[in-house]
Structure formats: structure tokens, C-alpha cells
Design an enzyme around this catalytic site. Structure first.
Site, PDB file in Angstrom:
ATOM      1  N   LYS A 186     -10.300  18.034  76.003  1.00  0.00           N
ATOM      2  CA  LYS A 186     -10.717  19.140  76.874  1.00  0.00           C
ATOM      3  C   LYS A 186     -10.531  18.769  78.337  1.00  0.00           C
ATOM      4  O   LYS A 186     -10.954  17.700  78.781  1.00  0.00           O
ATOM      5  CB  LYS A 186     -12.176  19.489  76.578  1.00  0.00           C
ATOM      6  CG  LYS A 186     -12.692  20.748  77.247  1.00  0.00           C
ATOM      7  CD  LYS A 186     -14.093  21.073  76.731  1.00  0.00           C
ATOM      8  CE  LYS A 186     -14.659  22.354  77.305  1.00  0.00           C
ATOM      9  NZ  LYS A 186     -15.999  22.663  76.746  1.00  0.00           N
ATOM     10  N   GLU A 230     -15.333  24.349  68.406  1.00  0.00           N
ATOM     11  CA  GLU A 230     -15.539  23.172  69.252  1.00  0.00           C
ATOM     12  C   GLU A 230     -16.632  22.285  68.649  1.00  0.00           C
ATOM     13  O   GLU A 230     -17.684  22.765  68.216  1.00  0.00           O
ATOM     14  CB  GLU A 230     -15.948  23.666  70.635  1.00  0.00           C
ATOM     15  CG  GLU A 230     -16.243  22.607  71.667  1.00  0.00           C
ATOM     16  CD  GLU A 230     -16.613  23.229  73.010  1.00  0.00           C
ATOM     17  OE1 GLU A 230     -16.652  22.487  74.008  1.00  0.00           O
ATOM     18  OE2 GLU A 230     -16.855  24.457  73.067  1.00  0.00           O
ATOM     19  N   GLU A 261     -44.004  38.260  80.897  1.00  0.00           N
ATOM     20  CA  GLU A 261     -45.255  37.509  80.996  1.00  0.00           C
ATOM     21  C   GLU A 261     -45.001  36.065  81.413  1.00  0.00           C
ATOM     22  O   GLU A 261     -45.689  35.534  82.290  1.00  0.00           O
ATOM     23  CB  GLU A 261     -45.986  37.556  79.652  1.00  0.00           C
ATOM     24  CG  GLU A 261     -46.428  38.954  79.245  1.00  0.00           C
ATOM     25  CD  GLU A 261     -46.911  39.033  77.810  1.00  0.00           C
ATOM     26  OE1 GLU A 261     -47.491  40.064  77.440  1.00  0.00           O
ATOM     27  OE2 GLU A 261     -46.686  38.064  77.052  1.00  0.00           O
ATOM     28  N   CYS A 290     -12.497  25.897  74.706  1.00  0.00           N
ATOM     29  CA  CYS A 290     -13.518  26.693  75.389  1.00  0.00           C
ATOM     30  C   CYS A 290     -13.209  26.902  76.873  1.00  0.00           C
ATOM     31  O   CYS A 290     -12.370  27.705  77.228  1.00  0.00           O
ATOM     32  CB  CYS A 290     -14.890  26.052  75.176  1.00  0.00           C
ATOM     33  SG  CYS A 290     -16.261  27.243  75.402  1.00  0.00           S
ATOM     34  N   ASN A 313     -59.462  33.208  79.459  1.00  0.00           N
ATOM     35  CA  ASN A 313     -58.539  32.237  78.881  1.00  0.00           C
ATOM     36  C   ASN A 313     -59.171  31.414  77.770  1.00  0.00           C
ATOM     37  O   ASN A 313     -58.461  30.918  76.881  1.00  0.00           O
ATOM     38  CB  ASN A 313     -58.007  31.311  79.976  1.00  0.00           C
ATOM     39  CG  ASN A 313     -56.999  31.999  80.871  1.00  0.00           C
ATOM     40  OD1 ASN A 313     -56.502  33.077  80.546  1.00  0.00           O
ATOM     41  ND2 ASN A 313     -56.711  31.405  82.010  1.00  0.00           N
TER      42      ASN A 313
END
Length: 610
Positions: A113, A42, A465, A149, A436
């Protein structure tokens, strides 16, 4: 019998000239192997997804010129090539996600499509018009249907229409993004379609990395009986070649119809039988178990000359590549995603901070595997809280990977920050603000190395995290690419252990030591987060599956823990919005996949602690 080729190429968005070269090279290889029809992915000319490049008329025109060049190179074979079509010169903004059907130097047809996905990473309705027709291309006695697709992912619709109109071979061209295990979902779906429509299904997929996305290839040909006839490799370019017996499909349809005492409606090529879909009752009688949904537009048959080259006398030897084991599959996806992100964006080298923890060790290992140790640079930046153990482990990892590290202590720099802030912070106890500062000093130093030497900075944080905000803006989140951004911490350990089985590069001691950021004396990740083996399943339910907090609790998770995790996830959307891109390996990654407002007071009904 026809010889089919599926060319899973590594296209780059916007590199129309380079993509065209890849198509032309694959055409030459296919011709050499006696392929009669070769299919490309595609939007092969433009790369996928081109996003707002599609709003540039010159981009669309360049892609059309590429199709013209490819057309001229199709002597003695046929090709199906994904491109952007703009069929109305008076309305250049009306564009289609399209497949060009080329044969012997001529463009003999085009398919637009029909089903435009608009979920997850997809945004096709923003750009493309919806197609309206599903022509069958009859190369002599070889009727072929072409779809793109999403058209094949749901029952009925274009593939069913094409089968009803007589197509025995359904070619589906794709740019289907990877997530872990997706090849199994695809093959199960394709097998169901092949059996339902009594047709051979040929599925060609893009391969390569594009920003956050990785395309895994794994192109496949499924017989009308659901058997895998050929399968391409994962994560590398491949040309899948397979001989397809269309007469066997025709016989199977006729046999099914005769058994039920009905004519074989599917398989005829005359226009009268192709203009409308029979009712569902006739679909079962004809050997097709699924009728088209509500697509009742005509399905024309384009009658063409036979394929220009005969089937070679020597049968093709189709290769059925074996899919990779689950953990290796993810590792190879990350490796390819990093390699292509670096190379396609004009970098040669990367830099990262090595800390003595598992995340940075895994990122360094992946970078060496993807790029070679000569292109990977590491910095060790100890603070007053960095342990001797971490220093030793950093040296061990660097030695095993063949890396030379830069040692830049941050103690004096950190103290200078504390001295500068002392008059403002007077009377307040040290807390996360001071922690920090250390992460931000390291981020600044790493960015200085990146700027000075042109190295791409790799952030080393993981999905656990990032989900909970356990990462520092402008600190450990700094960088151009966050390789593990979609990799939960528990999977980090699995990947590290798998890689060590191929040759131990991550010291076992790193895998055994409790995770720590070492930003204060005795710090552990579990001071701020639940244990990862508890955290990650909750995150999978809440972030990836959108399960309501109350339902997560109902599934057996501690209510206070769920409330705490959900609160951390929700309040840190603003951080994730500022994070660098990273490789998508789960069904729902942060970024293109998961788009939540930063300002958001919805709390999902679960009472949460302050």
C-alpha cells in the site's frame, strides 16, 4: 473476457484461522462459479484494524503462514488477498499493508500500500511502511493492477500509474468503515476513477462489525465508461461475480487516441512504456483524463502465463444489489454492529434497562432483531418518580418483543442512600446529585445481572445525550456496549418509526410522549437541554463538522443556545472518555474518530454563559 469475483467476507481481528477458513471457502465457491480472478478485502487474513497486534512478531508470522495456506488452494484460478507482509527477516519490524497476488498454487507478486491514511479512525502510519512500486500483473493479454483502499481515493497516484503502464482492470481491496450514505461517496469516486483512467475498477470491501466500526460490503465493479456492472449486498457476506470485457476497454482507449490523432500510449505492455508516466498533455491524448500526481517511480510489468482456467461458455449473470433506503441502512448497520460485537466477544445474551422511553425501546428492538428474543433480557427498575404510564409502556414493549422482564424496585435502596448521605447533605436542597443516585443504583443492579448470568449490558444513551453530558457516569452510561452512542436523538425517532412500519413493536405513545428521565417530579429533557430538533443540528455542525461557534451563529442559530451547547460539549469530554464503545454511523463518532484532550481551555472565540 475474464470472470472476476469479489469476496466480501466477514473477518474477525486476530482470528487468523477463522479468517483463513472463510477465504478458503470463498475460493472454493469462486472456482465452482468459473471465476478466474477472485479478490478479497484489505488485511483479510488478520481482520481490520489489527492495531497493536501488528507489534507482535508472532501475530505477523501467523498471518504469513495463512497466506501460504491460501496460496496452496489457488489451483486453477488467481486470487488477490490482503495480508501483512514482512519481506525482510532481518528487520521484522518493517511491515507493510499488502496484497498477495496468487495464481495456480504460486505467489506471483505482492503489492504494498502506497497511501497510508492517518486521520479519523485510521492510524496506519503508526505501523506500516509505505510501498514504493506499482507492478502490473499481465496474465497473458489480461493486464491487471492491484491497489489497496486509500490508494484510489484521490486522483493520480498508484491507479493512474497502473493505467499508464497498461492495466485495463484495476482491483482495489478495502476495509472501508461505514457511515451513513458512504456507499454513494465511494461509487461517485470510483466512477470518476474508471472514467479518468479508462479502466474497469473492481472494488471489494470488508463486511461485519469490529468494535466501534461496521464494514458494509457493497463491493462494486465499475466499467471503463462509468457504468455499474455489478454490486454486492450491504451488511452481509457476498460473492460478486462479473464477466469483464477487457477488449472493450482496449478498443475504447485506442478509439479515444485515434480520435485525437495520437497513439494509444496507455494499454501497451512493453517495459519501455511502463517505466514512466507521460505528461498530462499526453494523458488527454491517450484517452486518460488524469495523469499521475508526482509518482515517478518505475511501474514494472510482471509478465505471467494466461489465467489457468478459460472463461466459462455461459456468461455470468451479475447481480446489482439495490442499496437500502437511508434510515434502513443505518438500522442494519446498528443491527450488524451489535450482533458481531456480541458474538465475536464470546457473549450469547444481552441485558438492558427498559424505562418506557424511546431509546431503551429501540435498543431492545434492535437487540431482538440481531440476536433473537430468547437472548435479550430486560429489567424494569421503578423509582418513586416513575409514572404509571412508564410501567404500562414497559410491559407493552416487552410483550410485543417477546421479552420477560425483571422488576426490581429501587425506592428502598434510594432511600437508604439518602439516609446515609443526610448528615453530609444537611442544609442543601435536592438537586442533580440525588437524581444521579437513582441512575447509579440502576447501573449497579444491571451490572449485577450481567455478572451473575454472563449477559452483556447494553447502555441505551444516544449521541445527543453523550454530547452534552446528559448521562450519568456509572449510571445509565454503565455497560459493555452503547448501541446508540453515535445516533442523535432525532434519528432515534426516525429509526423507531421505520422499524414500526415493518411491524409495530414500539408503541406510538412512546414516540409521542415528551422525553423524560423521570428522576424528579415532572422532569423533562428540555429542562436541561434545548429541544432535540434545535440541539441536533448544532451538534452536527460543532461535533462532526468542526464548525466554529461564531460560524454556527452566523448560519442562523441563536447565539445563547449555541454558546450553551458548545459549553456542555466541551466540559463533558471526561465523561465520554469513560463511555463504552458504540457503533459508528456518522462521519465523526466519539472515540477513534474524535480525539480531544480532556484538559482543554480552548473556547473557540465565542463568549459563553457561566
Amino acid at each position: 473476457m475474464i470472470r472476476l469475483g469479489l469476496a466480501q467476507i466477514n473477518a474477525t481481528v486476530g482470528d487468523i484461522d477463522g479468517n483463513t477458513r472463510r477465504i478458503l471457502e470463498a475460493l472454493a465457491s469462486a472456482r465452482h462459479l468459473g471465476v478466474q480472478i477472485v479478490a478479497f478485502p484489505e488485511l483479510a487474513t488478520t481482520g481490520y484494524p489489527p492495531d497493536d497486534l501488528l507489534l507482535k512478531p508472532d501475530f505477523v508470522r501467523a498471518n504469513l503462514a495463512a497466506v501460504g495456506e491460501v496460496t496452496g488452494a489457488t489451483s486453477a484460478l488467481a486470487a488477490v488477498v490482503g495480508f501483512v507482509d514482512a519481506p525482510r527477516p532481518d528487520r521484522p519490524e518493517l511491515i507493510y499493508n499488502a496484497a498477495a497476488v496468487l495464481c495456480d498454487g504460486q505467489r506471483v507478486g505482492t503489492y504494498h500500500k502506497r497511501r497510508l491514511p492517518n486521520y479519523g479512525v485510521f492510524d496506519e502510519k503508526r505501523y506500516f511502511q509505505q510501498g514504493r512500486h506499482c507492478p502490473v500483473f499481465a496474465f497473458g493479454d489480461a493486464p491487471v493492477g492491484v491497489t489497496i483502499c486509500e490508494d484510489i481515493w484521490f486522483p493520480g497516484g498508484p491507479p493512474a500509474l497502473l493505467a499508464w503502464a497498461g492495466a485495463l482492470l484495476l482491483i482495489n481491496i478495502n476495509a472501508s468503515p461505514y457511515h451513513a450514505g458512504k456507499w454513494q461517496e465511494r461509487e461517485a469516486m470510483l466512477t470518476a476513477r474508471a472514467r479518468a483512467y479508462a479502466a474497469v475498477v473492481a472494488y471489494v470491501n470488508l463486511v461485519g462489525g469490529q468494535d466501534e466500526l461496521v464494514f458494509d460490503g457493497t463491493s462494486v465493479v465499475i466499467g471503463h465508461d462509468g457504468r455499474v456492472l455489478a454490486r454486492g449486498a450491504q451488511f452481509i457476506e457476498d460473492l460478486v461475480v462479473c464477466d469483464v470485457d477487457l477488449e472493450a476497454v482496449r478498443r475504447a482507449r485506442a478509439g479515444a487516441a485515434a480520435t485525437r490523432g495520437r497513439p494509444a500510449a496507455a494499454g501497451r505492455l512493453d517495459e519501455s512504456s511502463a517505466t514512466a508516466a507521460p505528461p498530462a498533455t499526453e494523458s488527454r491524448e491517450a484517452g486518460l483524463s488524469t495523469s499521475p500526481e508526482d509518482d515517478t517511480l518505475p511501474t514494472p510489468v510482471v509478465v505471467l502465463a494466461p489465467l489457468p482456467s478459460p472463461v466459462p461458455p455461459t456468461p455470468a449473470q451479475p447481480h446489482i444489489a439495490q442499496p437500502l433506503p437511508a434510515v434502513e441502512e443505518v438500522y442494519r448497520a446498528l443491527e450488524l454492529g451489535l450482533r458481531d460485537y456480541v458474538g465475536k466477544n464470546g457473549f450469547r445474551d444481552v441485558v438492558l434497562g427498559l424505562s418506557g422511553g424511546v431509546d431503551s425501546a429501540l435498543v431492545a428492538t434492535l437487540a431482538v432483531d440481531a440476536l433473537g428474543s430468547e437472548h435479550v433480557h430486560a429489567a424494569f427498575m421503578p423509582s418513586p418518580y416513575t409514572s404509571r404510564e412508564s410501567r404500562r409502556l414497559v410491559g407493552d414493549v416487552a410483550a410485543r418483543l417477546g421479552l420477560r422482564t425483571v422488576d426490581i424496585g429501587i425506592g428502598e435502596i434510594f432511600q437508604a442512600f439518602l439516609d446515609a448521605l443526610a448528615p453530609v447533605f444537611v442544609g442543601r436542597q435536592p438537586d442533580v446529585a440525588e437524581e444521579n443516585i437513582q441512575a447509579r443504583i440502576r447501573g449497579t443492579l444491571l451490572m449485577a445481572l450481567s455478572n451473575k448470568f454472563g449477559w452483556l449490558l447494553l447502555a441505551t444513551g444516544n449521541k445527543s445525550e453523550y454530547s452534552c453530558g446528559y448521562a450519568t457516569l456509572y449510571g445509565d452510561m454503565a455497560g459493555g456496549f452503547a448501541l446508540l452512542k453515535d445516533v442523535p436523538k432525532t434519528l432515534v425517532y426516525e429509526l423507531a418509526r421505520w422499524r414500526n412500519r415493518q411491524g409495530e413493536v414500539i408503541p406510538e405513545e412512546i414516540l409521542r410522549r415528551p422525553p423524560t428521565a423521570e428522576l424528579r417530579p415532572g422532569q423533562l429533557d428540555t429542562d436541561s437541554l434545548p429541544p432535540y430538533e434545535v440541539l441536533d443540528p448544532i451538534l452536527k455542525l460543532y461535533v462532526e463538522a468542526d464548525v466554529a461557534p461564531e460560524e454556527i451563529v452566523a448560519r442562523g442559530y441563536d447565539r445563547d443556545t449555541v454558546a450553551r451547547v458548545v459549553r456542555m460539549v466541551d466540559r463533558n469530554e471526561y465523561k465520554r472518555r469513560q463511555a463504552p464503545p458504540g457503533v459508528k454511523i456518522t462521519p465523526k463518532a466519539f472515540g477513534r474518530d474524535r480525539r480531544l484532550p480532556i484538559t482543554n481551555r480552548y473556547r473557540g472565540g465565542l463568549e459563553r454563559p457561566p
